[in-house]
Design a protein around this motif. Structure first.
Motif, PDB file in Angstrom:
ATOM      1  N   ASP A 238      -6.545   1.760   4.593  1.00 24.19           N
ATOM      2  CA  ASP A 238      -7.050   3.139   4.653  1.00 24.19           C
ATOM      3  C   ASP A 238      -7.626   3.451   6.032  1.00 24.19           C
ATOM      4  O   ASP A 238      -7.436   4.551   6.566  1.00 24.19           O
ATOM      5  N   ASP A 239      -8.337   2.482   6.618  1.00 26.17           N
ATOM      6  CA  ASP A 239      -8.897   2.655   7.956  1.00 26.17           C
ATOM      7  C   ASP A 239      -7.772   2.819   8.981  1.00 26.17           C
ATOM      8  O   ASP A 239      -7.819   3.688   9.864  1.00 26.17           O
TER       9      ASP A 239
ATOM     10  N   GLN B 220      -6.613  -2.735   0.768  1.00 24.75           N
ATOM     11  CA  GLN B 220      -6.575  -1.269   0.716  1.00 24.75           C
ATOM     12  C   GLN B 220      -7.606  -0.645   1.649  1.00 24.75           C
ATOM     13  O   GLN B 220      -7.328   0.346   2.324  1.00 24.75           O
ATOM     14  N   THR B 221      -8.799  -1.225   1.705  1.00 25.90           N
ATOM     15  CA  THR B 221      -9.842  -0.692   2.590  1.00 25.90           C
ATOM     16  C   THR B 221      -9.408  -0.737   4.051  1.00 25.90           C
ATOM     17  O   THR B 221      -9.564   0.230   4.804  1.00 25.90           O
TER      18      THR B 221
ATOM     19  N   CYS C 286       0.841  -1.201   0.000  1.00 24.44           N
ATOM     20  CA  CYS C 286       0.000   0.000   0.000  1.00 24.44           C
ATOM     21  C   CYS C 286       0.875   1.250   0.000  1.00 24.44           C
ATOM     22  O   CYS C 286       1.916   1.298   0.664  1.00 24.44           O
TER      23      CYS C 286
END
Length: 331
Positions: free
Chosen positions: A287-288, A283-284, A110
């Protein structure tokens, strides 16, 4: 075709820290779906110990390490979310992060926000994504709401300190366990509402006292054998026992029949790599995690640094429970 050299730590057989050998390897160009990344810092995790010891058997010889941060040097065909020069971080299979330079699948890598430095990036990915999937994706029936009690073992460890802070931000009342007064104080400083020194206190009795006999909605347990039985008894009816590690050894076989009389309990064995099986979920979740860290809700505590060539001592200290928070290997 470019061929570069890199230092790396590998094992030729399973065993103690003395099996960790510093070697020179050749690193080529990334193929389709791959990148080449030059590390600036490498994360140390208990899974590395499991793989080295043979608890999680590996095909040998193997290069160890699941987590690092650095700069992308080359990008293979089909990789669109990263480009040369990007700062990046990852937690992923296959192992191999204990090195200066590697080629690896891009799927789990990432882009690292500019506000997060390389050491923090290397220290936070595996442990932070683990805390994320536990608190956000591994929940008891009906989910977790502000005010709910959860029990988190090894609360002063790398995952634990992140979980303490994140649970507080979610409004949860986290009860942490640890093996010393110093570690309990660390858990409390980082957002645990209660901390139990399991060396001095019976954590089951204390949990029942804290919850007025009702028990907790979820137990998050990376300790394994030593905490399992009492952890089940800490749960409220329909509570969730979430196992995600075996620091004290594997849990002994048990009969599912015991779960009914204890309150129709749920039991699950979780692993990060199921949760990050796709690029989208990786990725989700990242991102969190990045949002929690950059907002200040979660601070990553790097308490130990070792040079790559001192990795044997790093493993000894980790196994001896001498570490708190996160540990990185510097390059």
């Amino acid at each position: 075709m470019t061929t570069l050299t890199s230092r790396a730590i590998q094992i030729d057989q399973h065993g103690g820290p003395e099996q960790l050998k510093l070697v020179q390897i050749s690193v080529g160009e990334p193929g389709p779906g791959e990148i080449r990344i030059r590390h600036h810092a490498v994360g140390l995790n208990f899974i590395d110990v499991y793989q080295r010891s043979g608890l999680y058997p590996m095909q040998l010889p193997v290069q160890l390490g699941m987590e690092a941060a650095g700069v992308v040097e080359a990008v293979g065909e089909g990789v669109t979310h990263l480009k040369v020069g990007d700062r990046a971080a990852y937690a992923s299979n296959p192992s191999g992060s204990y090195c200066d330079l590697r080629v690896m699948p891009a799927q789990w890598v990432c882009k690292l926000p500019d506000a997060i430095n390389f050491e923090t990036g290397a220290a936070m990915m595996l442990k932070g994504l683990t805390a994320q999937y536990l608190l956000k994706r591994t929940q008891p029936q009906g989910g977790l709401q502000p005010g709910d009690f959860v029990l988190f073992h090894a609360a002063a460890g790398g995952v634990g300190l992140i979980a303490c802070q994140w649970a507080k931000a979610m409004g949860l009342r986290l009860i942490g366990t640890a093996g010393s007064e110093q570690k309990c104080a660390l858990a409390l400083t980082n957002g645990a509402q209660y901390a139990i020194n399991y060396v001095k206190e019976d954590f089951l009795a204390r949990v029942k006292e804290i919850t007025a006999g009702r028990g907790v909605k979820a137990v998050y347990d990376s300790v394994g054998k030593d905490t399992w039985d009492k952890s089940l008894d800490c749960l409220a009816p329909f509570g969730l026992m979430a196992s995600f590690g075996n620091a004290s050894g594997p849990v002994a076989p048990f009969s599912p029949g015991i779960l009914g009389p204890k309150g129709s309990l749920y039991v699950t064995r979780q692993t990060l790599f199921t949760h990050i099986a796709t690029r989208e979920t990786t990725q989700t979740m990242a991102d969190d995690l990045f949002a929690a860290v950059t907002s200040g809700q979660v601070k990553i505590h790097i308490e130990q640094r070792y040079r790559l060539e001192d990795v044997q001592q790093a493993h000894r200290d980790l196994e001896a429970r001498k570490t708190t928070g996160c540990t990185v290997l510097t390059l």
